[in-house]
Design a protein around this motif. Sequence first.
Motif, PDB file in Angstrom:
ATOM      1  N   ASP A 150       1.058  -1.086  -0.080  1.00 31.11           N
ATOM      2  CA  ASP A 150      -0.104  -0.146   0.588  1.00 31.11           C
ATOM      3  C   ASP A 150       1.064   1.153   0.091  1.00 31.11           C
ATOM      4  O   ASP A 150       0.778   1.825   0.893  1.00 31.11           O
ATOM      5  N   ALA A 151       1.363   1.317  -0.798  1.00 31.11           N
ATOM      6  CA  ALA A 151       2.377   2.947  -1.470  1.00 31.11           C
ATOM      7  C   ALA A 151       2.835   2.174  -3.235  1.00 31.11           C
ATOM      8  O   ALA A 151       3.431   1.526  -3.396  1.00 31.11           O
ATOM      9  N   VAL A 152       2.884   3.531  -3.259  1.00 32.17           N
ATOM     10  CA  VAL A 152       3.953   3.299  -4.645  1.00 32.17           C
ATOM     11  C   VAL A 152       4.139   5.179  -4.209  1.00 32.17           C
ATOM     12  O   VAL A 152       3.911   5.995  -4.201  1.00 32.17           O
ATOM     13  N   LEU A 153       5.755   4.751  -5.158  1.00 31.86           N
ATOM     14  CA  LEU A 153       6.848   6.186  -4.624  1.00 31.86           C
ATOM     15  C   LEU A 153       6.978   6.872  -6.514  1.00 31.86           C
ATOM     16  O   LEU A 153       5.611   6.400  -7.426  1.00 31.86           O
ATOM     17  N   THR A 154       6.960   8.214  -6.218  1.00 32.48           N
ATOM     18  CA  THR A 154       6.866   9.096  -7.408  1.00 32.48           C
ATOM     19  C   THR A 154       7.762   8.674  -8.573  1.00 32.48           C
ATOM     20  O   THR A 154       8.191   9.907  -8.884  1.00 32.48           O
ATOM     21  N   LEU A 155       7.318   7.943  -9.115  1.00 33.28           N
ATOM     22  CA  LEU A 155       8.905   7.585 -10.185  1.00 33.28           C
ATOM     23  C   LEU A 155       7.610   8.465 -10.891  1.00 33.28           C
ATOM     24  O   LEU A 155       6.412   8.806 -11.710  1.00 33.28           O
ATOM     25  N   PRO A 156       8.681   8.709 -11.994  1.00 35.19           N
ATOM     26  CA  PRO A 156       8.517   9.456 -13.722  1.00 35.19           C
ATOM     27  C   PRO A 156       7.554   7.878 -14.584  1.00 35.19           C
ATOM     28  O   PRO A 156       7.274   7.301 -13.923  1.00 35.19           O
ATOM     29  N   PRO A 157       6.499   9.023 -14.910  1.00 30.49           N
ATOM     30  CA  PRO A 157       5.698   8.547 -15.869  1.00 30.49           C
ATOM     31  C   PRO A 157       6.071   7.339 -16.520  1.00 30.49           C
ATOM     32  O   PRO A 157       4.975   5.906 -16.454  1.00 30.49           O
ATOM     33  N   GLU A 158       6.684   7.021 -17.012  1.00 30.15           N
ATOM     34  CA  GLU A 158       7.317   6.332 -17.407  1.00 30.15           C
ATOM     35  C   GLU A 158       8.195   4.426 -17.024  1.00 30.15           C
ATOM     36  O   GLU A 158       7.687   3.357 -17.666  1.00 30.15           O
ATOM     37  N   TYR A 159       7.953   4.819 -15.873  1.00 33.56           N
ATOM     38  CA  TYR A 159       7.448   3.608 -14.608  1.00 33.56           C
ATOM     39  C   TYR A 159       6.522   3.226 -14.565  1.00 33.56           C
ATOM     40  O   TYR A 159       6.405   2.504 -13.602  1.00 33.56           O
ATOM     41  N   ILE A 201      12.779  11.307  -6.420  1.00 29.70           N
ATOM     42  CA  ILE A 201      12.712  12.400  -6.434  1.00 29.70           C
ATOM     43  C   ILE A 201      12.252  13.308  -7.318  1.00 29.70           C
ATOM     44  O   ILE A 201      11.593  14.337  -7.707  1.00 29.70           O
ATOM     45  N   SER A 202      13.046  12.615  -8.540  1.00 29.65           N
ATOM     46  CA  SER A 202      12.835  13.352 -10.061  1.00 29.65           C
ATOM     47  C   SER A 202      11.673  13.126 -10.283  1.00 29.65           C
ATOM     48  O   SER A 202      11.061  14.620 -10.506  1.00 29.65           O
ATOM     49  N   GLY A 203      10.522  12.301  -9.890  1.00 30.64           N
ATOM     50  CA  GLY A 203       9.469  12.822 -10.654  1.00 30.64           C
ATOM     51  C   GLY A 203       8.508  12.994  -9.817  1.00 30.64           C
ATOM     52  O   GLY A 203       7.994  13.926  -9.490  1.00 30.64           O
ATOM     53  N   LEU A 233       6.441  16.292 -10.623  1.00 32.94           N
ATOM     54  CA  LEU A 233       4.297  16.647 -10.280  1.00 32.94           C
ATOM     55  C   LEU A 233       4.615  18.308  -9.495  1.00 32.94           C
ATOM     56  O   LEU A 233       3.524  18.635  -9.284  1.00 32.94           O
ATOM     57  N   ARG A 234       5.984  18.285  -8.473  1.00 33.53           N
ATOM     58  CA  ARG A 234       5.464  19.630  -7.812  1.00 33.53           C
ATOM     59  C   ARG A 234       5.692  21.085  -8.366  1.00 33.53           C
ATOM     60  O   ARG A 234       4.616  21.813  -8.479  1.00 33.53           O
ATOM     61  N   GLU A 235       6.766  20.833  -9.322  1.00 30.54           N
ATOM     62  CA  GLU A 235       6.447  22.679 -10.297  1.00 30.54           C
ATOM     63  C   GLU A 235       5.560  22.579 -11.208  1.00 30.54           C
ATOM     64  O   GLU A 235       5.045  22.975 -11.687  1.00 30.54           O
ATOM     65  N   SER A 236       5.277  21.169 -12.055  1.00 28.69           N
ATOM     66  CA  SER A 236       3.871  21.334 -12.051  1.00 28.69           C
ATOM     67  C   SER A 236       3.013  22.033 -11.956  1.00 28.69           C
ATOM     68  O   SER A 236       2.077  22.648 -11.948  1.00 28.69           O
ATOM     69  N   PHE A 237       2.417  21.371 -10.933  1.00 31.58           N
ATOM     70  CA  PHE A 237       1.303  21.870 -10.368  1.00 31.58           C
ATOM     71  C   PHE A 237       1.497  23.242  -9.376  1.00 31.58           C
ATOM     72  O   PHE A 237       0.771  23.729  -9.119  1.00 31.58           O
ATOM     73  N   LEU A 238       2.162  23.719  -8.912  1.00 31.65           N
ATOM     74  CA  LEU A 238       3.027  25.564  -8.835  1.00 31.65           C
ATOM     75  C   LEU A 238       2.898  26.568  -9.986  1.00 31.65           C
ATOM     76  O   LEU A 238       2.578  27.134  -9.128  1.00 31.65           O
ATOM     77  N   ALA A 239       2.870  25.426 -10.761  1.00 32.22           N
ATOM     78  CA  ALA A 239       2.880  26.242 -12.388  1.00 32.22           C
ATOM     79  C   ALA A 239       1.703  26.754 -12.604  1.00 32.22           C
ATOM     80  O   ALA A 239       0.782  26.973 -13.312  1.00 32.22           O
ATOM     81  N   GLY A 240       0.647  25.284 -12.217  1.00 32.31           N
ATOM     82  CA  GLY A 240      -0.937  25.778 -12.103  1.00 32.31           C
ATOM     83  C   GLY A 240      -1.539  24.553 -13.063  1.00 32.31           C
ATOM     84  O   GLY A 240      -2.629  24.425 -13.226  1.00 32.31           O
ATOM     85  N   LEU A 242      -0.671  15.538 -11.344  1.00 29.01           N
ATOM     86  CA  LEU A 242      -0.668  14.970 -10.466  1.00 29.01           C
ATOM     87  C   LEU A 242      -1.519  14.145 -10.463  1.00 29.01           C
ATOM     88  O   LEU A 242      -2.179  13.197  -9.447  1.00 29.01           O
ATOM     89  N   ALA A 243      -3.001  14.255 -10.866  1.00 32.52           N
ATOM     90  CA  ALA A 243      -4.054  13.047 -11.009  1.00 32.52           C
ATOM     91  C   ALA A 243      -3.863  12.058 -11.602  1.00 32.52           C
ATOM     92  O   ALA A 243      -4.289  11.234 -11.576  1.00 32.52           O
ATOM     93  N   ALA A 244      -2.951  12.195 -12.873  1.00 31.05           N
ATOM     94  CA  ALA A 244      -2.470  11.487 -13.723  1.00 31.05           C
ATOM     95  C   ALA A 244      -1.724  10.280 -12.717  1.00 31.05           C
ATOM     96  O   ALA A 244      -1.858   9.028 -13.269  1.00 31.05           O
ATOM     97  N   PHE A 245      -0.636  10.563 -11.916  1.00 31.42           N
ATOM     98  CA  PHE A 245      -0.352   9.919 -11.042  1.00 31.42           C
ATOM     99  C   PHE A 245      -1.141   8.763  -9.852  1.00 31.42           C
ATOM    100  O   PHE A 245      -0.935   8.125  -9.737  1.00 31.42           O
TER     101      PHE A 245
END
Length: 241
Positions: free
Chosen positions: A102-111, A145-147, A151-158, A163-166
Amino acid sequence: MVSFAGPPGAVAVSHLAVYDWEAADNVCGGTPHLHLTCTEGYVVTGGRGAVQTLTASGFEQAPLAPGDLVWFTPGTIHRLVNEGDLRIVVMMQNSGLPEAGDAVLTLPPEYLTDRDTYQKAVALPPAAQEAACAQAARARRDLAISGFTALRESFLAGDREPLAAFHRAAVELVRPLAGQWRERWQAGAAAASAATGEQLDRLRAGDASHLAEAAVYARHTEPQRRFGMCGRLDVYDLEGN
């Protein structure tokens, strides 16, 4: 009568020494991830640091110092930051579910395209291979961390879509496990709650019989030391108590 002899409320407890490995952003700490069904809590016992979180409500960073108590609900992406020997007692809801995946790491989308691809990226060698295990844990931490940074930079940019895709990808990765998780939950947290409900019914009826069934459980056990997502974990196996 409903019975439950596990730890209070089916909560798992472990000791965590947060990684002091420095990442590409010059921050030391753990692997960003989220839980899908479990609330997680921290009791800070030593050192100092912070927890970075990202939810649909935004990005936050909360400082951590001895005596602090922090908890967050499922869906909260979290990253522990170690600013000096940060040590925490971790409390996990639904004991057994985090260990079951019950945990998913924030890997980049290709993973995150399928479970096999994801598992290859996050798997660690056997615990006995300590050096290889540490290297693999650090590699997956940096990948997450790269993923997380994206996510954080996209969210902060609006842009909230990444994030929804993750979130959608995380659900698809664990969906095949949901049936097994339900069985674990029914035997653990659900049984604990049902036992309390029955006790309340007895109290309302003036029935004290459950008090005569009191029992004490104790076990001396050496914690299982492992490379966790956020740091070196000392995990206590309380199943069967």
